[in-house]
Design a protein around this motif. Structure first.
Motif, PDB file in Angstrom:
ATOM      1  N   SER A  23       0.834  -1.210   0.000  1.00  0.00           N
ATOM      2  CA  SER A  23       0.000   0.000   0.000  1.00  0.00           C
ATOM      3  C   SER A  23       0.868   1.260   0.000  1.00  0.00           C
ATOM      4  O   SER A  23       0.594   2.224  -0.728  1.00  0.00           O
ATOM      5  CB  SER A  23      -0.938   0.005   1.207  1.00  0.00           C
ATOM      6  OG  SER A  23      -0.197  -0.074   2.422  1.00  0.00           O
ATOM      7  N   ALA A  24       1.942   1.245   0.805  1.00  0.00           N
ATOM      8  CA  ALA A  24       2.844   2.404   0.834  1.00  0.00           C
ATOM      9  C   ALA A  24       3.579   2.545  -0.495  1.00  0.00           C
ATOM     10  O   ALA A  24       3.803   3.658  -0.983  1.00  0.00           O
ATOM     11  CB  ALA A  24       3.837   2.256   1.986  1.00  0.00           C
ATOM     12  N   ALA A  25       3.962   1.409  -1.085  1.00  0.00           N
ATOM     13  CA  ALA A  25       4.618   1.448  -2.386  1.00  0.00           C
ATOM     14  C   ALA A  25       3.676   2.022  -3.442  1.00  0.00           C
ATOM     15  O   ALA A  25       4.086   2.799  -4.312  1.00  0.00           O
ATOM     16  CB  ALA A  25       5.073   0.050  -2.790  1.00  0.00           C
ATOM     17  N   ALA A  26       2.403   1.658  -3.355  1.00  0.00           N
ATOM     18  CA  ALA A  26       1.417   2.170  -4.310  1.00  0.00           C
ATOM     19  C   ALA A  26       1.278   3.676  -4.192  1.00  0.00           C
ATOM     20  O   ALA A  26       1.182   4.381  -5.205  1.00  0.00           O
ATOM     21  CB  ALA A  26       0.067   1.488  -4.073  1.00  0.00           C
ATOM     22  N   ARG A  27       1.271   4.173  -2.947  1.00  0.00           N
ATOM     23  CA  ARG A  27       1.182   5.630  -2.775  1.00  0.00           C
ATOM     24  C   ARG A  27       2.408   6.325  -3.340  1.00  0.00           C
ATOM     25  O   ARG A  27       2.305   7.384  -3.973  1.00  0.00           O
ATOM     26  CB  ARG A  27       1.023   5.960  -1.286  1.00  0.00           C
ATOM     27  CG  ARG A  27      -0.351   5.611  -0.730  1.00  0.00           C
ATOM     28  CD  ARG A  27      -0.557   6.220   0.654  1.00  0.00           C
ATOM     29  NE  ARG A  27       0.359   5.660   1.648  1.00  0.00           N
ATOM     30  CZ  ARG A  27       0.088   4.562   2.360  1.00  0.00           C
ATOM     31  NH1 ARG A  27      -1.064   3.897   2.169  1.00  0.00           N
ATOM     32  NH2 ARG A  27       0.943   4.135   3.265  1.00  0.00           N
ATOM     33  N   LYS A  28       3.596   5.757  -3.145  1.00  0.00           N
ATOM     34  CA  LYS A  28       4.822   6.353  -3.664  1.00  0.00           C
ATOM     35  C   LYS A  28       4.821   6.369  -5.191  1.00  0.00           C
ATOM     36  O   LYS A  28       5.243   7.340  -5.820  1.00  0.00           O
ATOM     37  CB  LYS A  28       6.047   5.590  -3.144  1.00  0.00           C
ATOM     38  CG  LYS A  28       7.383   6.125  -3.674  1.00  0.00           C
ATOM     39  CD  LYS A  28       8.544   5.358  -3.082  1.00  0.00           C
ATOM     40  CE  LYS A  28       9.872   5.816  -3.684  1.00  0.00           C
ATOM     41  NZ  LYS A  28      10.146   7.245  -3.440  1.00  0.00           N
ATOM     42  N   LEU A  29       4.348   5.272  -5.777  1.00  0.00           N
ATOM     43  CA  LEU A  29       4.349   5.156  -7.237  1.00  0.00           C
ATOM     44  C   LEU A  29       3.102   5.763  -7.881  1.00  0.00           C
ATOM     45  O   LEU A  29       3.016   5.819  -9.109  1.00  0.00           O
ATOM     46  CB  LEU A  29       4.460   3.677  -7.639  1.00  0.00           C
ATOM     47  CG  LEU A  29       5.756   2.965  -7.220  1.00  0.00           C
ATOM     48  CD1 LEU A  29       5.657   1.473  -7.552  1.00  0.00           C
ATOM     49  CD2 LEU A  29       6.968   3.583  -7.897  1.00  0.00           C
ATOM     50  N   ARG A  30       2.145   6.178  -7.022  1.00  0.00           N
ATOM     51  CA  ARG A  30       0.884   6.749  -7.495  1.00  0.00           C
ATOM     52  C   ARG A  30       0.136   5.757  -8.397  1.00  0.00           C
ATOM     53  O   ARG A  30      -0.314   6.086  -9.492  1.00  0.00           O
ATOM     54  CB  ARG A  30       1.133   8.065  -8.237  1.00  0.00           C
ATOM     55  CG  ARG A  30       1.716   9.147  -7.351  1.00  0.00           C
ATOM     56  CD  ARG A  30       1.905  10.451  -8.074  1.00  0.00           C
ATOM     57  NE  ARG A  30       2.442  11.461  -7.163  1.00  0.00           N
ATOM     58  CZ  ARG A  30       2.714  12.730  -7.540  1.00  0.00           C
ATOM     59  NH1 ARG A  30       2.512  13.094  -8.799  1.00  0.00           N
ATOM     60  NH2 ARG A  30       3.190  13.583  -6.672  1.00  0.00           N
ATOM     61  N   ARG A  54       4.819 -13.255   2.852  1.00  0.00           N
ATOM     62  CA  ARG A  54       3.567 -12.538   3.094  1.00  0.00           C
ATOM     63  C   ARG A  54       2.780 -13.125   4.275  1.00  0.00           C
ATOM     64  O   ARG A  54       1.578 -12.838   4.425  1.00  0.00           O
ATOM     65  CB  ARG A  54       2.707 -12.566   1.831  1.00  0.00           C
ATOM     66  CG  ARG A  54       3.343 -11.821   0.642  1.00  0.00           C
ATOM     67  CD  ARG A  54       2.567 -12.119  -0.629  1.00  0.00           C
ATOM     68  NE  ARG A  54       3.011 -11.351  -1.784  1.00  0.00           N
ATOM     69  CZ  ARG A  54       4.065 -11.642  -2.531  1.00  0.00           C
ATOM     70  NH1 ARG A  54       4.823 -12.699  -2.213  1.00  0.00           N
ATOM     71  NH2 ARG A  54       4.364 -10.909  -3.578  1.00  0.00           N
ATOM     72  N   SER A  55       3.404 -13.916   5.095  1.00  0.00           N
ATOM     73  CA  SER A  55       2.701 -14.581   6.199  1.00  0.00           C
ATOM     74  C   SER A  55       2.358 -13.628   7.335  1.00  0.00           C
ATOM     75  O   SER A  55       1.446 -13.892   8.124  1.00  0.00           O
ATOM     76  CB  SER A  55       3.541 -15.749   6.747  1.00  0.00           C
ATOM     77  OG  SER A  55       4.779 -15.288   7.253  1.00  0.00           O
ATOM     78  N   GLY A  56       3.049 -12.549   7.469  1.00  0.00           N
ATOM     79  CA  GLY A  56       2.785 -11.587   8.529  1.00  0.00           C
ATOM     80  C   GLY A  56       1.877 -10.458   8.059  1.00  0.00           C
ATOM     81  O   GLY A  56       1.333 -10.470   6.950  1.00  0.00           O
ATOM     82  N   ARG A  57       1.756  -9.450   8.937  1.00  0.00           N
ATOM     83  CA  ARG A  57       0.902  -8.306   8.595  1.00  0.00           C
ATOM     84  C   ARG A  57       1.473  -7.521   7.421  1.00  0.00           C
ATOM     85  O   ARG A  57       0.722  -7.018   6.589  1.00  0.00           O
ATOM     86  CB  ARG A  57       0.757  -7.410   9.827  1.00  0.00           C
ATOM     87  CG  ARG A  57      -0.154  -6.209   9.585  1.00  0.00           C
ATOM     88  CD  ARG A  57      -0.323  -5.389  10.837  1.00  0.00           C
ATOM     89  NE  ARG A  57      -1.187  -4.235  10.597  1.00  0.00           N
ATOM     90  CZ  ARG A  57      -1.453  -3.308  11.508  1.00  0.00           C
ATOM     91  NH1 ARG A  57      -0.935  -3.428  12.738  1.00  0.00           N
ATOM     92  NH2 ARG A  57      -2.244  -2.297  11.221  1.00  0.00           N
TER      93      ARG A  57
END
Length: 304
Positions: A23-30, A54-57
């Motif tokens: 989600s943070a990567a998506a915001r950075k990459l718009r 991807r087993s954790g949060r």
């Protein structure tokens, strides 16, 4: 399948690793989070390696992902560099700047200018030669360098254009144990001829048959300024040196500045110039370097 790896996938991989989540990567990459997740999953499928646990949060890099992250950064960095260089070429920027610098010019001043050059022209690598006398002109004449910082020859080759830069203080010196160092007052030229003068020799043929600053019939010739400096410190002769190279030795008593007949107090000033082929003037990077070197008077003084 590896041939289908895209830059979008690599940028998404890097962003997810740096930002700590998709989600943070998506915001950075718009971009949409789903798009970033799909790009990273597609990359994993293509290369056959799981990049994130991807087993954790939050997704966590696997050991393999940590190794491949460095490779991904290298690929993206190389592509960005290529794009910057291509953009520069399209605007007339030199793909590389080759410069030959006279050995008398303070390398500390050139280093400071090079630091600024690196920041301003990140896509233009710098190639530097250091030569003396005609050797500082020769790489420009034969096309190995597009620009020269010279000052050792009073005669400008007709194929070159020159622009005045700064001046270098030049002093006649000898070791404190040398017989000339014990003489008081102005030393006549007749006394100089009794002692070996250390002379910088020309590796090119441009000064063949001409002598510059030779005052003694007894000469030892060296093709390297640092070798000449070492010979002077060891009392093997007397000779001229750029003040910035010997000021500390004079201050600390290892060398003595000689007062010589017809040499003004404070030594000589050797004018330095930027030269380039008249038929091939420098591009934006070379022109910036010339203009910056014209501002080097204070740095040359500080080097001394």
């Amino acid at each position: 399948m590896l041939n289908s790896v895209s830059l979008d996938q690599l940028r998404s991989f890097i962003a997810a690793a740096d930002q700590g989540s998709f989600s943070a990567a998506a915001r950075k990459l718009r971009r949409a989070q789903s798009a970033v997740s799909e790009l990273v999953s597609g990359l994993e499928a293509q290369i056959g390696v799981t990049l994130f646990d991807r087993s954790g949060r939050y997704p966590k890099l696997t050991p393999e992902g940590l190794v491949l992250l460095a490779d991904a950064r290298g690929v993206i960095s190389g592509v960005d560099f290529m794009k910057a260089r291509a953009k520069g070429m399209a605007s007339g920027l030199e793909p590389e700047l080759s410069v030959v610098v006279d050995v008398f010019f303070p390398i500390t001043a050139m280093t400071e200018v090079a630091k600024e050059f690196r920041e301003k022209f990140q896509g233009t690598p710098l190639r530097l030669y250091v030569e003396a006398l005609g050797g500082a002109y020769q790489p420009v004449l034969d096309g190995r360098a597009g620009l020269g910082v010279v000052g050792s020859l009073p005669i400008m080759p007709p194929a070159l254009t020159g622009e005045r830069l700064t001046g270098i203080a030049f002093a006649m010196v000898a070791a404190r144990e040398h017989p000339l160092a014990s003489l008081r007052g102005t030393i006549p030229k007749s006394e100089l001829t009794k002692h070996v003068q250390l002379v910088l020799t020309d590796r090119s043929t441009l000064s063949e048959g001409r002598e510059f600053g030779v005052m003694s019939s007894k000469t030892w010739r060296l093709a390297d300024l640092f070798a000449k400096h070492a010979f002077l410190l060891n009392g093997l002769g007397w000779g001229g040196m750029p003040m910035h190279a010997v000021q500390r030795d004079i201050n600390e008593g290892r060398l003595v500045e000689l007062a010589i007949e017809d040499v003004p107090p404070g030594g000589l000033i050797l004018p330095m110039s930027a030269v380039f082929p008249t038929s091939a003037p420098p591009g934006p990077a070379g022109r910036w370097l010339i203009e910056r070197l014209k501002q080097c008077s204070s740095q040359v003084s500080n080097a001394a």
